[in-house]
Design a protein around this motif. Structure first.
Motif, PDB file in Angstrom:
ATOM      1  N   UNK A 257      -8.074 -68.063 -32.426  1.00 16.00           N
ATOM      2  CA  UNK A 257      -8.498 -69.071 -31.458  1.00 16.00           C
ATOM      3  C   UNK A 257      -8.814 -68.345 -30.158  1.00 16.00           C
ATOM      4  N   UNK A 259      -9.960 -69.217 -27.250  1.00 16.04           N
ATOM      5  CA  UNK A 259      -9.794 -69.805 -25.914  1.00 16.04           C
ATOM      6  C   UNK A 259      -8.344 -70.195 -25.644  1.00 16.04           C
ATOM      7  N   UNK A 260      -7.954 -70.012 -24.410  1.00 16.18           N
ATOM      8  CA  UNK A 260      -6.591 -70.414 -24.022  1.00 16.18           C
ATOM      9  C   UNK A 260      -6.677 -71.687 -23.183  1.00 16.18           C
ATOM     10  N   UNK A 319      -6.137 -74.329 -27.158  1.00 18.76           N
ATOM     11  CA  UNK A 319      -5.316 -73.247 -27.671  1.00 18.76           C
ATOM     12  C   UNK A 319      -4.643 -73.638 -28.961  1.00 18.76           C
ATOM     13  N   UNK A 320      -3.815 -74.624 -28.908  1.00 14.86           N
ATOM     14  CA  UNK A 320      -3.106 -75.040 -30.122  1.00 14.86           C
ATOM     15  C   UNK A 320      -3.981 -75.932 -30.986  1.00 14.86           C
TER      16      UNK A 320
ATOM     17  N   UNK B 645       2.798 -68.009 -22.542  1.00 15.00           N
ATOM     18  CA  UNK B 645       2.288 -68.625 -23.767  1.00 15.00           C
ATOM     19  C   UNK B 645       1.838 -67.491 -24.679  1.00 15.00           C
ATOM     20  N   UNK B 650      -2.288 -64.277 -33.640  1.00  8.80           N
ATOM     21  CA  UNK B 650      -3.537 -64.060 -32.898  1.00  8.80           C
ATOM     22  C   UNK B 650      -4.185 -65.384 -32.515  1.00  8.80           C
ATOM     23  N   UNK B 651      -3.431 -66.405 -32.332  1.00  8.44           N
ATOM     24  CA  UNK B 651      -3.992 -67.694 -31.930  1.00  8.44           C
ATOM     25  C   UNK B 651      -4.201 -68.672 -33.060  1.00  8.44           C
ATOM     26  N   UNK B 652      -4.129 -68.187 -34.276  1.00  9.34           N
ATOM     27  CA  UNK B 652      -4.348 -69.063 -35.433  1.00  9.34           C
ATOM     28  C   UNK B 652      -3.274 -70.145 -35.527  1.00  9.34           C
ATOM     29  N   UNK B 653      -2.095 -69.804 -35.076  1.00  5.75           N
ATOM     30  CA  UNK B 653      -1.009 -70.792 -35.094  1.00  5.75           C
ATOM     31  C   UNK B 653      -0.826 -71.406 -33.724  1.00  5.75           C
ATOM     32  N   UNK B 654      -1.842 -71.320 -32.870  1.00  3.45           N
ATOM     33  CA  UNK B 654      -1.744 -71.913 -31.551  1.00  3.45           C
ATOM     34  C   UNK B 654      -1.025 -71.012 -30.569  1.00  3.45           C
ATOM     35  N   UNK B 655      -0.671 -71.581 -29.421  1.00  4.89           N
ATOM     36  CA  UNK B 655       0.009 -70.822 -28.379  1.00  4.89           C
ATOM     37  C   UNK B 655       1.406 -71.392 -28.197  1.00  4.89           C
TER      38      UNK B 655
END
Lengths: 451, 1108
Positions: A257, A259-260, A319-320, B645, B650-655
């Protein structure tokens, strides 16, 4: 004598206890509890991100045309309401969260404003900031509801079209009918406008609105009312305060992902509640849309991921992988500005706004400024850019609603599920999504008609 | 057998770790020694120089004076015969119960006897005055039970209210670690729901006369020695309890006001008596509980399960899921995929599938996870006293090794209770109690249907191989391929080997509690006593959760936060153990001032009453701290960044932020109460009683005026057998009594004004401090009130051979707070409102019959019967959506529907299976329909079928006791009748989506004609979610729940032969609980009493009781 002594004794003890009693029982049972009374209490409540920011409806996006589902996936979805919404069935939702949760924002905002009214120190800055924030949240919640649950705004019939109940006090007993669409939009505009006067220029967290957020909200609302003149002004005001854009060339496409949340482009962070329909597992991007991104366009890579032979969206500013991002961004303001400028025949301004954005979206080596001078073609380009930039942002549904009024851009949507084809024609009554079951049953509200 | 062995060593090591068992015994013996020293000290005090008188012939003579009173009401007894055998002396007490003797020996034995009372033999020491209480004989006509309201003790005869009295003998008939379970099946009107396993052992899980509230505190108030007990009921050692009074109606319980709506349990602990010889008693027992019967569970057979998986595989159900990281695959699906990928041959596949289809995970669970439970109990008590001082010291120790491995608990109690009577007017009692308890279990759930994916575990799960070596189990909710390859496989090992990590996590709870009681009574004048009571409790509970980095939970947690690039992996959550401490400290102060008046005039009038006030504060503070990267060897930890955060995968599971889990809070509840009650007896026949009480508490968000609530009661009784009209029945006893009054229920969770709650931690997304709106406020909020009418008849016929009581009651609960559906436009979908009234009606009856009483042989039958039905009389908030009231399998759903039982069993009407397709069918407007959406979401309560109550309407027990000389044998049969339950069955959606199977799959419809013999719908793919839940909530699954069980058998033998100078009494006893089911209404072998869980296994106890 003994009897007297006794009476005195009892009276004495009774009096001792009683006098101490009223104060003794004033202590609050939980040290963390408070009846909201101070500006600081209001600030703490407004920081409740889970109540104010993560609660907006996604049903419009479900019914929109950015994506499709395979029949077998559609079968597996547990959320009945969402399955129905996907094929535009005229069945009111059983779960009322998409209606109720924005109204909880309204309730909380009203409560906070009532507390602030009692304190009544408008001269103090933090008082004003709180008041403005509450007004903004109420406006934003009304706005999200209007996008989804009402017909498109048309000046000629807005006074006789159904809007939403305009709850302006925290009194829960009161049951309000739906106001007219005109009144609903008027109230929302007025809340946004008042918020603009009170909000600060800079906020600590983008979960809270700044002045530019309120300008942006208002611009978005006015655009959906086809009030291009005003929308242009407010989009421009928002950009005057904050015109930062993310340079997509700097983004790391290797991340799952990229973007934050709370990034530089965000003017106000908000998202819908979760639905598995819009998750990467099920929502496949329409190829017509995917193919519209040219090769030099960095969004083609940053926004999508491959899932087998299909493309899925991964470009959320949340993000999530929770709900979809429905907040406000500077990029959206550039697009509002560009569209309004075209419609107001200010082509240079339109191209300037558009190019300023696209420059940050393209690989610098292959980017060329848009230089179209034909009004119709330029509008077409702007609208495509709008769609390519704002997918899964809750904006497609209000856009479809308003664009359908123009024969040039009207569109019939189709879905195929289990060999049945469903169609949604332009200006269909179905564009006002039915109110959830409980809102009609418990709240005695008039349901959106289908005739 | 390898694992078995390591396992046992581990188990033993754990055992030692937990208890420090030897240390415990050492401590125990030290404390015993200490107690003994205290007693000896007391004895020396007792044997102070007596007054000497010189006799005529120069021989020293001693004087002994004293008084004999009745144990019933403390009145002096005239004409009691007193004998000192050694000196051949015999006299009788005077009118005021007093006596005086001149004796030759300074010490000796003295006997007291009176007709109708048990004889008593005590040791005297000349010069120390004796007060002797004579206890009436058992079969005596006026069998007097003294019940306690917690404020005063009253002879049951003079009471108008409804009391049940559990005496010491009945209370000790059962063997258990806690006291609550000893009240089950002996008292009419008490029911103990066992459906929800989670509540058992954690809450005082009993109802007195059914439920009288919905969402407020629903358990009875526990009063320990006169003061409401705020701690965990498990801390109270049943061996310290002398007796229990159960207060059931308004007159009995209204003295407890706002908290008494659910009834009151008044516990009286053992006390030393004045002028009693020193007695040491010892009680110990061992209970062995069988392993639970896992084969009772309706688990789908492995062969069926594999068949479904094969079907789904063929239908490409898993195809897209193989690409998703959040899906996991069972060994069978993995095998099928291997076959598709050409990694194994057809023969290999079918060999392996055949092997798995003969597996049953319950074998391994039974073998490795469960064990026989051993429960040990020791209790020792020393008591005695002279005429001015009495003392009782007791130590108790319980150690339970529970059914699940690594699950143990223990409790240690120390209690000392002393009374001192410096003058006739003043009586001071001080008692101090210390309790320490500890329990430990694995923090990761390891029980059957809880380990791994819980109910979604596949039935062919293997925990160990043939040689007992632990096996890796596919029970993590994530794609194995992803787990093994993410970050190039450089993360921490990411698999789950349950048997290898059973002790890799632990959750320990330790409790320390000290209670001090001070009680002073001063006799102001004849019949008027003032008393001051103060009670202080200090308790601390500490929960410690530890997760080793070796546990899958911790490894997974660390991995989720890991970041990596080509060169290295970084771990924001340090690689190490996790430790969380959660400490709760509670302090309560309770003070009370009471004036008690008791007076008799002209043998005609008797008045007794109390009035007083009370003040109480309970304060609880909670604190927790979390340590990451914890090292158990050197108690070090590492700091983590809670504010950043971190991208997950690597972001696949969110932050994600690393959670802090910090808690800090302080709760204070304060109460002030005033009360008075009184009773007037005329001619020993007519009794009037009344009580008033006002309670106020620091309810938040309520106007001061609304903080208090008055409660009252009135009552009347008429002792018919004392009426000359009936010819003054000497041999029979009849009493008619009635009461009416109000109690209340406490609910501190809601308020009239909006309340915000400041959160301990920052918001995980924004990192800002924030507050949530805890309650939107409800200006119409009122206290819940329970009005109770009670009409009772006590009887004792044929010289009391047939005795008991029968009672009829009506309990009207008003303004009950329920969770009601409201207009969602308000911002809330449901809110707590005072929106329902209920009416409970019932009958409690008890019969005690002395069937045979011939010399050595005695046969007594005790029959308890209760009928209780609580109906909703009013439900102000209209919600007719049927779905909201369907609880599903084994649920006890509250159904606030006007006219319905409070716990109704509602279901969708079932129209059988479609003969063509085998799909479920229901009704819409009386027509057979398959429009499941409409049935499921639009059915109103009127469309549903109402089967009746899910809680028993008729319940009670029959206990037969046989005594033959020193041998006593009894058994108890319990019954619950008239209620219904919904059973579990196969749910196609749950199987396909979550892997939750059910035995009923084997009974599914397969071909036309099957619909005549089965209700289980045909297997379907794609699934129809609503259709499956429609079937699961349909009347096809409703069964009657009634059953009759032989609950327990008890046997005791009094070893009179062992009696000697030191040993006063010795007995051994045996007890068997959960013996067998005698009759069951459903014919499917389901025990509805225990819900989803397998029934409590047979438990056998042996014990010994010694008195020195």
């Amino acid at each position: 004598m003994k009897k007297n002594l006794l009476t005195i004794c009892i009276l004495f003890i009774g009096v001792c206890l009683l006098s101490g009693c009223s104060e003794y029982l004033e202590l609050k049972p939980d040290a963390k509890m408070a009846i909201p009374k101070t500006v600081q209490d209001c600030e703490l409540l407004l920081n409740d991100y889970g109540t104010f920011n993560n609660v907006y409806p996604y049903v419009g996006e479900i019914a929109s045309d950015n994506y499709f589902m395979n029949s077998s996936d559609w079968e597996v979805i547990n959320e009945i309401d969402d399955k129905n919404a996907y094929i535009w069935l005229d069945i009111p939702a059983v779960l009322s969260k998409q209606w109720q949760m924005p109204y909880k924002v309204v309730f909380s905002a009203n409560l906070i404003m009532e507390v602030l009214d009692k304190i009544n120190t408008p001269s103090q800055e933090d008082w004003g900031v709180c008041y403005g924030t509450a007004l903004f949240f109420r406006a934003f919640a009304f706005h999200q509801l209007l996008d989804v649950f009402t017909e498109v705004y048309q000046p000629n019939n807005a006074a006789s079209t159904l809007g939403i109940p305009l709850r302006l006090s925290s009194n829960m007993e009161q049951s309000l009918p739906r106001a007219s669409l005109e009144k609903s939009y008027d109230q929302t505009i007025s809340d946004y406008k008042k918020a603009i006067t009170l909000l600060p220029t800079i906020v600590q967290s983008k979960g809270l609105p700044a002045k530019a957020s309120a300008y942006a909200g208002l611009a978005r609302l006015l655009l959906s009312m086809q009030n291009y003149d005003e929308a242009y002004k407010y989009a421009d005001s928002a950009l005057t305060l904050n015109a930062q854009l993310l340079d997509y060339e700097q983004m790391n496409a290797d991340l799952e992902n990229p973007f934050v949340p709370f990034n530089n482009e965000v003017l106000f962070q908000a998202s819908s509640t979760y639905t598995s329909v819009l998750s990467e597992g099920y929502a496949k991007i329409e190829m017509e849309l995917y193919d519209a991104y040219e090769d030099g366009d960095l969004r083609k890579k940053l926004f999508f991921r491959e899932n087998g032979s299909d493309k899925v969206f991964r470009g959320s500013y949340n993000g999530n992988p929770v709900g979809i991002f429905v907040g406000l961004t500077t990029a959206e303001m550039f697009l509002v500005k560009a569209e309004c400028a075209v419609r107001l025949e200010n082509f240079d301004s339109a191209k300037a706004a558009l190019n300023q954005l696209l420059k940050k979206r393209w690989r610098s080596t292959s980017f060329q400024d848009v230089s179209e001078n034909d009004a119709t073609k330029l509008l077409e380009i702007v609208l495509w850019e709008r769609r390519k930039e704002l997918l899964f942002r809750g904006q497609r549904w209000p856009d479809l609603k308003r664009l359908n009024l123009d024969a040039q851009f009207s569109k019939t949507l189709t879905r195929t599920v289990k060999n049945s084809v469903y169609e949604l024609f332009p200006n269909d009554k179905k564009y006002a999504i039915m109110l959830p079951l409980a809102a009609v049953r418990e709240g005695q509200l008039v349901q959106n008609s289908r005739n | 057998m390898k694992i078995d062995k390591t396992y046992k060593t581990k188990d033993w090591r754990d055992h030692q770790k937990l208890g420090n068992y030897k240390g415990e015994l050492l401590l125990l013996s030290k404390l015993l020694l200490l107690s003994l020293l205290m007693i000896f000290h007391m004895v020396s005090l007792y044997a102070q120089t007596p007054r000497k008188d010189s006799g005529v012939n120069g021989q020293v003579k001693y004087e002994l004076a004293g008084k004999v009173i009745s144990s019933i009401d403390g009145t002096p007894m005239q004409g009691v015969s007193i004998r000192v055998d050694d000196e051949n002396l015999q006299i009788k007490t005077s009118k005021d119960g007093k006596f005086q003797l001149t004796l030759k020996n300074q010490k000796g034995k003295i006997k007291f006897s009176s007709i109708g009372f048990k004889g008593q033999e005590v040791y005297y020491t000349a010069g120390v005055s004796l007060t002797v209480k004579l206890i009436p004989e058992d079969h005596k006509l006026e069998e007097v039970e003294v019940v306690s309201t917690g404020y005063q003790k009253i002879p049951k005869e003079r009471a108008t209210g409804s009391f049940e009295f559990v005496d010491n003998k009945l209370f000790n008939r059962k063997v258990s670690t806690d006291f609550i379970s000893r009240l089950e099946d002996i008292v009419p009107g008490i029911s103990a729901p066992k459906v929800f396993a989670a509540g058992r052992g954690n809450y005082p899980n009993i109802y007195i006369r059914g439920a009288s509230t919905m969402y407020s505190q629903r358990w009875p108030l526990i009063v320990l020695d006169g003061m409401p007990y705020q701690g965990d009921f498990n801390s109270i050692n049943p061996n310290d309890i002398e007796n229990i009074s159960v207060l059931k109606d308004a007159a009995a319980a209204s003295i407890w006001g706002a908290q008494a709506g659910n009834g009151v349990l008044v516990i009286t602990t053992k006390k030393g008596g004045y002028s009693q010889p020193i007695t040491v008693s010892f009680n110990s027992n061992l209970t062995i509980v069988q392993k639970p019967d896992l084969y009772y569970m309706p688990q789908m057979s492995a062969a069926d399960y594999i068949e479904v998986e094969k079907t789904l595989y063929e239908k490409d159900h898993y195809k897209y899921r193989f690409n998703s990281i959040w899906n996991y695959f069972t060994p069978v699906v993995n095998l099928l995929k291997k076959r598709t990928d050409g990694l194994i041959s057809d023969a290999e596949l079918s060999r392996e599938l055949d092997r798995l289809s003969h597996m049953d995970s319950r074998d391994d669970f039974t073998k490795y996870i469960y064990r026989k439970a051993f429960k040990q109990q020791y209790h020792m008590q020393l008591s005695g006293g002279n005429s001015k001082f009495s003392s009782l010291n007791a130590v108790g120790f319980d150690h339970n090794r529970n059914n699940v491995v690594f699950n143990d608990n223990e409790r240690f109690n120390l209690r000392t209770s002393n009374s001192y009577k410096p003058t006739e007017k003043l009586d001071i009692q001080v008692s101090v109690q210390y309790i320490r308890s500890q329990n430990q279990k694995s923090d990761a759930p390891i029980e059957f249907n809880r380990m791994g994916l819980g109910f979604g575990n596949f039935p062919y799960m293997e925990l160990a191989d043939k040689n007992g070596n632990p096996l890796e189990v596919e029970a993590l909710g994530m794609n194995k391929v992803f787990r093994d390859t993410v970050a190039g496989g450089r993360l921490l090992r990411w698999n789950y080997i349950p048997l290898a990590e059973l002790d890799a996590t632990s959750s320990k709870r330790s409790n320390n509690e000290a209670i001090i009681d001070l009680n002073m009574n001063y006799k102001l004048m004849d019949g008027l006593i003032a008393s001051v009571v103060y009670n202080y409790r200090n308790g601390s509970a500490n929960d410690e959760v530890w997760r080793s980095v070796e546990s899958k939970t911790m490894r997974e947690f660390i991995n989720i936060y890991a970041g990596w690039d080509a060169n290295q992996v970084t771990y924001p959550v340090p690689v190490g153990d996790y430790l969380q401490n959660f400490a709760e400290t509670a302090q309560s102060h309770q003070g009370r001032f009471v004036l008690a008046f008791d007076k008799k005039w002209n043998d005609k009038h008797q008045f007794s009453g109390i009035s007083g006030s009370e003040i109480r504060q309970n304060q609880t503070q909670m604190r927790s701290s979390t340590f990451y990267g914890f090292n158990r060897e050197n108690y070090s930890y590492k700091n983590v960044d809670h504010n950043t955060l971190y991208p997950s995968f690597q972001g696949q599971g969110g932050y994600l932020r690393i959670p802090d889990y910090g808690v800090i809070s302080k709760l204070t509840n304060r109460f002030v109460s005033y009360y008075a009650n009184g009773s007037y007896t005329y001619l020993n026949k007519y009794i009037w009683s009344g009580s008033v009480r006002k309670d106020a508490s620091n309810l938040f968000g309520v106007n001061t005026n609304d903080k208090g609530q008055p409660f009252w009661s009135v009552g009347m009784a008429w002792i018919l057998s004392n009426e000359s009209l009936f010819g003054k029945q000497k041999n029979n006893y009849l009493k008619l009594r009635t009461t009416y009054g109000y109690n209340g229920n406490v609910n501190n969770s809601i308020s009239a004004l909006p309340i915000l709650n400041v959160q301990s931690n920052v918001h995980p997304t924004t990192g800002n401090s924030y507050a949530v709106l805890q309650s939107p406020g409800n200006p119409d909020l009122r206290w819940e009130r329970v009005a109770t009418f009670n009409l009772g008849l006590d009887y004792g016929l044929f010289e009391n051979r047939l005795s008991g009581s029968i009672e009829y009651y009506v309990k009207n609960s008003k303004d009950l707070i329920t969770f009601s559906r409201i207009d969602p436009t308000s911002g809330y979908g449901n809110l707590f409102y005072n929106s329902a009234n209920t009416k409970g009606k019932g009958i409690d009856a008890s019969i005690r019959s002395l069937n045979v009483n011939s010399g050595k042989f005695k046969w007594i039958s005790n029959f308890a019967f209760a009928y209780n039905r609580v109906k909703v009389t009013n439900s102000n908030v209209e919600n007719t959506l049927g779905l909201d009231y369907i609880g599903g399998d084994h649920a006890a759903q509250m159904t606030p529907i006007q006219g319905a039982d409070l716990f109704s069993l509602l279901s969708f009407k079932w129209a059988g299976l479609d003969p063509e397709t085998g799909v479920a069918r229901g009704y819409i407007n009386g027509e057979v329909s398959k429009d499941y959406m409409s049935i499921y979401y639009n059915s109103t309560i009127h469309d549903l079928e109402n089967h009746g109550s899910t809680v028993p309407l008729y319940f009670g027990s029959l206990r037969n006791t046989f005594e033959y000389g020193p041998l006593e044998f009894s058994f108890n049969i319990s019954y619950q009748l008239g209620h219904y339950f919904m059973r579990t069955s196969y749910n196609n959606s749950r199987m396909v989506l979550d892997g939750v199977g059910h035995l009923d799959y084997a009974k599914r419809w397969r071909k036309p004609g099957d619909e005549r013999t089965t209700d289980v719908p045909a297997f379907q793919y794609p699934i129809n979610y609503v259709a499956d839940y429609f079937y699961n909530f349909s009347s096809a699954l409703v069964e009657p729940a009634g059953q009759i069980k032989l609950r327990d058998i008890q046997l005791s033998y009094n070893l009179s032969g062992l009696k000697n100078r030191f040993l006063n009494r010795a007995s051994i006893y045996g007890y068997a609980a959960n013996v067998m089911t005698l009759w069951r209404a459903n014919k499917l072998g389901i025990d509805p009493e225990f819900g989803y869980n397998s029934p409590d296994p047979l438990a056998i106890s042996f014990g010994i009781n010694l008195k020195f």
